[in-house]
Motif scaffolding. Structure first.
Motif, mmCIF file in Angstrom:
data_model
loop_
_atom_site.group_PDB
_atom_site.id
_atom_site.type_symbol
_atom_site.label_atom_id
_atom_site.label_comp_id
_atom_site.label_asym_id
_atom_site.label_seq_id
_atom_site.Cartn_x
_atom_site.Cartn_y
_atom_site.Cartn_z
ATOM 1 N N GLU A 112 0.807 -1.088 -0.238
ATOM 2 C CA GLU A 112 0.147 0.039 0.172
ATOM 3 C C GLU A 112 0.928 1.355 -0.098
ATOM 4 O OE1 GLU A 112 -4.108 -0.667 2.163
ATOM 5 O OE2 GLU A 112 -2.520 -1.415 3.497
ATOM 6 N N VAL A 113 1.888 1.283 0.541
ATOM 7 C CA VAL A 113 2.943 2.382 0.826
ATOM 8 C C VAL A 113 3.839 2.685 -0.679
ATOM 9 C CG1 VAL A 113 5.171 3.500 1.665
ATOM 10 C CG2 VAL A 113 3.538 1.961 3.174
ATOM 11 N N TYR A 114 3.829 1.363 -1.193
ATOM 12 C CA TYR A 114 4.579 1.715 -2.579
ATOM 13 C C TYR A 114 3.562 2.128 -3.528
ATOM 14 C CZ TYR A 114 8.305 -1.498 -1.217
ATOM 15 O OH TYR A 114 9.317 -2.302 -0.516
ATOM 16 N N TYR A 115 2.206 1.865 -3.482
ATOM 17 C CA TYR A 115 1.021 2.339 -4.212
ATOM 18 C C TYR A 115 0.879 3.724 -4.184
ATOM 19 C CZ TYR A 115 -3.526 2.994 -6.904
ATOM 20 O OH TYR A 115 -4.369 3.230 -7.824
ATOM 21 N N GLU A 116 0.791 4.252 -2.662
ATOM 22 C CA GLU A 116 0.589 5.618 -2.736
ATOM 23 C C GLU A 116 1.680 6.652 -2.816
ATOM 24 O OE1 GLU A 116 -2.449 6.704 -1.585
ATOM 25 O OE2 GLU A 116 -3.055 4.930 -1.813
ATOM 26 N N LEU A 117 3.088 6.003 -2.711
ATOM 27 C CA LEU A 117 4.150 6.635 -3.215
ATOM 28 C C LEU A 117 4.188 6.820 -4.814
ATOM 29 C CD1 LEU A 117 6.774 8.143 -2.806
ATOM 30 C CD2 LEU A 117 7.958 5.775 -2.741
ATOM 31 N N ASP A 118 3.794 5.813 -5.339
ATOM 32 C CA ASP A 118 3.855 5.760 -7.034
ATOM 33 C C ASP A 118 2.636 6.972 -7.404
ATOM 34 O OD1 ASP A 118 4.467 4.468 -9.382
ATOM 35 O OD2 ASP A 118 2.500 4.346 -9.577
ATOM 36 N N LYS A 119 1.827 7.033 -6.650
ATOM 37 C CA LYS A 119 0.682 7.991 -7.084
ATOM 38 C C LYS A 119 1.135 9.368 -6.783
ATOM 39 C CE LYS A 119 -3.131 7.031 -4.753
ATOM 40 N NZ LYS A 119 -4.542 7.129 -4.373
ATOM 41 N N LYS A 120 2.067 9.656 -5.779
ATOM 42 C CA LYS A 120 2.345 10.825 -5.330
ATOM 43 C C LYS A 120 3.606 11.241 -6.386
ATOM 44 C CE LYS A 120 4.034 13.461 -1.326
ATOM 45 N NZ LYS A 120 4.337 13.357 0.104
ATOM 46 N N ILE A 121 4.312 10.227 -6.711
ATOM 47 C CA ILE A 121 5.314 10.783 -7.778
ATOM 48 C C ILE A 121 4.704 10.999 -9.074
ATOM 49 C CG2 ILE A 121 7.082 9.650 -9.041
ATOM 50 C CD1 ILE A 121 7.956 7.926 -6.745
ATOM 51 N N MET A 122 3.586 10.178 -9.564
ATOM 52 C CA MET A 122 3.119 10.591 -10.952
ATOM 53 C C MET A 122 2.253 11.836 -10.934
ATOM 54 S SD MET A 122 4.090 8.220 -12.508
ATOM 55 C CE MET A 122 3.231 8.905 -14.064
ATOM 56 N N ASN A 123 1.397 12.110 -9.780
ATOM 57 C CA ASN A 123 0.639 13.554 -9.649
ATOM 58 C C ASN A 123 1.651 14.763 -9.798
ATOM 59 O OD1 ASN A 123 -1.624 12.076 -9.884
ATOM 60 N ND2 ASN A 123 -1.703 11.991 -7.420
ATOM 61 N N THR A 124 2.852 14.642 -9.155
ATOM 62 C CA THR A 124 4.013 15.612 -8.977
ATOM 63 C C THR A 124 4.485 15.875 -10.195
ATOM 64 O OG1 THR A 124 4.100 15.161 -6.443
ATOM 65 C CG2 THR A 124 5.732 16.468 -7.496
ATOM 66 N N TYR A 125 5.067 15.097 -10.607
ATOM 67 C CA TYR A 125 5.426 14.902 -12.341
ATOM 68 C C TYR A 125 4.758 15.349 -13.275
ATOM 69 C CZ TYR A 125 8.688 13.732 -15.808
ATOM 70 O OH TYR A 125 9.636 14.077 -16.884
ATOM 71 N N LEU A 126 3.321 14.690 -13.218
ATOM 72 C CA LEU A 126 2.674 15.144 -14.496
ATOM 73 C C LEU A 126 1.944 16.600 -14.071
ATOM 74 C CD1 LEU A 126 0.381 12.098 -14.395
ATOM 75 C CD2 LEU A 126 1.990 12.883 -16.260
ATOM 76 N N GLU A 127 1.896 16.918 -12.905
ATOM 77 C CA GLU A 127 1.623 18.522 -12.633
ATOM 78 C C GLU A 127 2.980 19.199 -13.027
ATOM 79 O OE1 GLU A 127 -0.521 21.731 -11.531
ATOM 80 O OE2 GLU A 127 -1.267 19.646 -11.527
ATOM 81 N N MET A 128 4.013 19.001 -12.985
ATOM 82 C CA MET A 128 4.935 19.740 -13.188
ATOM 83 C C MET A 128 5.148 19.962 -15.058
ATOM 84 S SD MET A 128 8.263 19.213 -15.042
ATOM 85 C CE MET A 128 8.657 17.597 -14.737
ATOM 86 N N VAL A 129 4.740 18.655 -15.818
ATOM 87 C CA VAL A 129 4.691 18.834 -16.994
ATOM 88 C C VAL A 129 3.662 19.705 -17.496
ATOM 89 C CG1 VAL A 129 4.075 17.345 -19.043
ATOM 90 C CG2 VAL A 129 5.596 16.346 -17.248
ATOM 91 N N LYS A 130 2.403 19.732 -16.854
ATOM 92 C CA LYS A 130 1.479 20.565 -17.610
ATOM 93 C C LYS A 130 1.746 22.020 -17.263
ATOM 94 C CE LYS A 130 -2.448 17.495 -16.195
ATOM 95 N NZ LYS A 130 -3.474 17.461 -15.078
ATOM 96 N N LYS A 131 2.454 22.302 -16.141
ATOM 97 C CA LYS A 131 2.939 23.650 -16.000
ATOM 98 C C LYS A 131 4.042 24.109 -16.879
ATOM 99 C CE LYS A 131 2.331 24.063 -10.913
ATOM 100 N NZ LYS A 131 3.267 24.020 -9.628
ATOM 101 N N LYS A 132 4.770 23.371 -17.372
ATOM 102 C CA LYS A 132 5.813 23.633 -18.461
ATOM 103 C C LYS A 132 5.278 23.728 -19.666
ATOM 104 C CE LYS A 132 10.230 21.452 -17.236
ATOM 105 N NZ LYS A 132 11.343 20.298 -17.638
ATOM 106 N N GLU A 133 4.082 22.946 -19.883
ATOM 107 C CA GLU A 133 3.283 23.181 -21.205
ATOM 108 C C GLU A 133 2.424 24.421 -21.190
ATOM 109 O OE1 GLU A 133 1.120 19.716 -21.446
ATOM 110 O OE2 GLU A 133 2.513 18.411 -22.256
#
Length: 430
Positions: free
Chosen positions: A399-420
């Motif tokens: 469950e920790v791995y899954y939640e961390l994975d979500k957090k990593i993806m959300n932060t990275y995708l948010e960064m990509v959106k801001k760059k775009e």
């Protein structure tokens, strides 16, 4: 015969470093029994929340016993420290190669010894580590191992011993069909790179590393050299150098973010009596030496094979976790509620036989160990490369791995959106 350690012996052990689960101490005394040795001592969270679920005396849950059931000695063991030793010996060592893994040996210690160690090393530890956890004084044993930063296989030698510790991280891009459409970027951007963005966002690092694990695992001499140079430039907690057992490059605990010109000058000077070449070029020769050793050893090929046991990614494997612990799948419920992804593709994971589910989880947890272990290169040893930090991952960490994975993806995708968005605004102004 097992040798016990008493409170008076604690002064002969000095702080070397630590991870999330264990403290590492190096021997500094004169007893022939311990020269060239180090010990790993388990920690206990200071908040007291060490929830092992439904455990027996050995710290394994009933579900973990199902996963590791093929190793009878492991699941029948009634001591948590020995369980860790047996996991390395019977699970990780055969996969990574016997000559590259030393499981160590159990050493009995008095409770008072552990209490004395706690008092001695607390001031030497990074404050955030000391605030989070302390020495677990309820244990009656520690793990004794060769100190690969100091001697070759525990032998005292008069020549300098230079050792490098590398934490390679995950060396492949996942291709699982269970990765959600909105997370498809996982298949082209490394987990390390995306995690760097989260660490920067959370102020855990001051700048993003240029290191790319795919370079290190590539098998290409040039790309391996590029990877080592990037690790040298931004060590963080992925690159450390020891001379005769003392840390001389990189940091304890949280690591060092960037190699400044002052740090490089000091390191150059330190290498003066070891690498015989002109001033200003010793660090470059050192990087070439490390890269050449990694390239010729071929050990990362073995490590990559073990990492690739994760065939389904956490997005697929987490579903069978809930089936094994006999609970409704929280992830399916979450996906149904958000309506961002269909849960129909996961019906396959929930429908496979229980034996296959157990195997999926076993291979995922083994892979998780391989993705977070370290490689120790000792330039005094004929058997130069070893794997360390091969701890068993608790099943509950799914469950920790899954939640961390979500957090990593959300932060990275948010960064990509801001760059775009910034790119679009610039284009409109032009």
């Amino acid at each position: 015969m097992e040798i016990g350690l008493e409170p008076k012996d604690a002064v002969d052990w000095s702080y070397r470093g630590e991870g999330a689960v264990n403290l590492v101490l190096a021997y500094t005394g004169s007893s022939p029994s311990f020269l060239g040795k180090m010990m790993r001592i388990q920690k206990m969270p200071n908040d007291g929340k060490e929830d092992n679920g439904n455990t027996s005396g050995n710290g394994l849950t009933s579900h973990e016993k199902v996963i590791w059931g093929e190793c009878k000695e492991l699941v029948s063991c009634q001591n948590k420290e020995i369980v860790e030793f047996l996991f390395v010996k019977h699970v990780m060592r055969p996969l990574l190669g016997h000559k590259h893994v030393n499981p160590g040996m159990r050493l009995l210690v008095a409770k008072e010894f552990l209490e004395s160690v706690e008092n001695i090393v607390t001031s030497q530890r990074p404050s955030w580590r000391a605030d989070a956890a302390s020495v677990d004084t309820n244990r009656n044993s520690v793990l004794l191992m060769d100190d690969l930063t100091l001697f070759a296989h525990g032998r005292v030698e008069d020549k300098p011993c230079l050792s490098v510790e590398i934490k390679p991280k995950c060396g492949f891009l996942p291709s699982s069909s269970f990765i959600a459409e909105e997370n498809v970027i996982k298949k082209s951007i490394t987990r390390f790179e995306m995690h760097q963005v989260l660490k920067l966002h959370d102020n855990e690092i001051s700048e993003i590393s240029e290191y790319d694990p795919l370079d290190l695992f590539s098998g290409s001499k040039d790309r391996i050299h590029k990877a080592i140079r990037a690790l040298y430039a931004t060590p963080q907690n992925n690159f450390r150098v020891f001379l005769n057992g003392s840390l001389v490059f990189g940091g304890l605990g949280g690591g060092t973010c960037k190699t400044t010109s002052k740090v490089e000058q000091d390191f150059e000077h330190l290498l003066k009596d070891i690498i015989k070449t002109k001033d200003g070029s010793r660090a470059n020769h050192f990087i070439e030496l490390v890269a050449e050793t990694v390239y010729t050893s071929g050990v990362l090929d073995h490590l990559l094979d073990v990492q690739k046991l994760d065939k389904y990614n956490i997005e697929g494997a987490v579903h069978v976790y809930y089936d094994l612990i006999n609970q409704p799948c929280r992830v399916c419920k979450e996906l149904e509620k958000s309506k961002t992804s269909s849960t129909s593709q996961f019906s396959f994971m929930h429908s496979i036989p229980m034996a296959e589910k157990v195997n999926v989880l076993k291979e995922f947890l083994i892979s998780a160990t391989a993705k977070d272990c370290s490689v120790m290169i000792s330039f005094r040893s004929t058997d130069a490369v070893h794997f360390i930090d091969l701890d068993m991952r608790p099943l509950k960490k799914m469950e920790v791995y899954y939640e961390l994975d979500k957090k990593i993806m959300n932060t990275y995708l948010e960064m990509v959106k801001k760059k775009e968005a910034r790119g679009e605004r610039r284009a409109q102004r032009q």
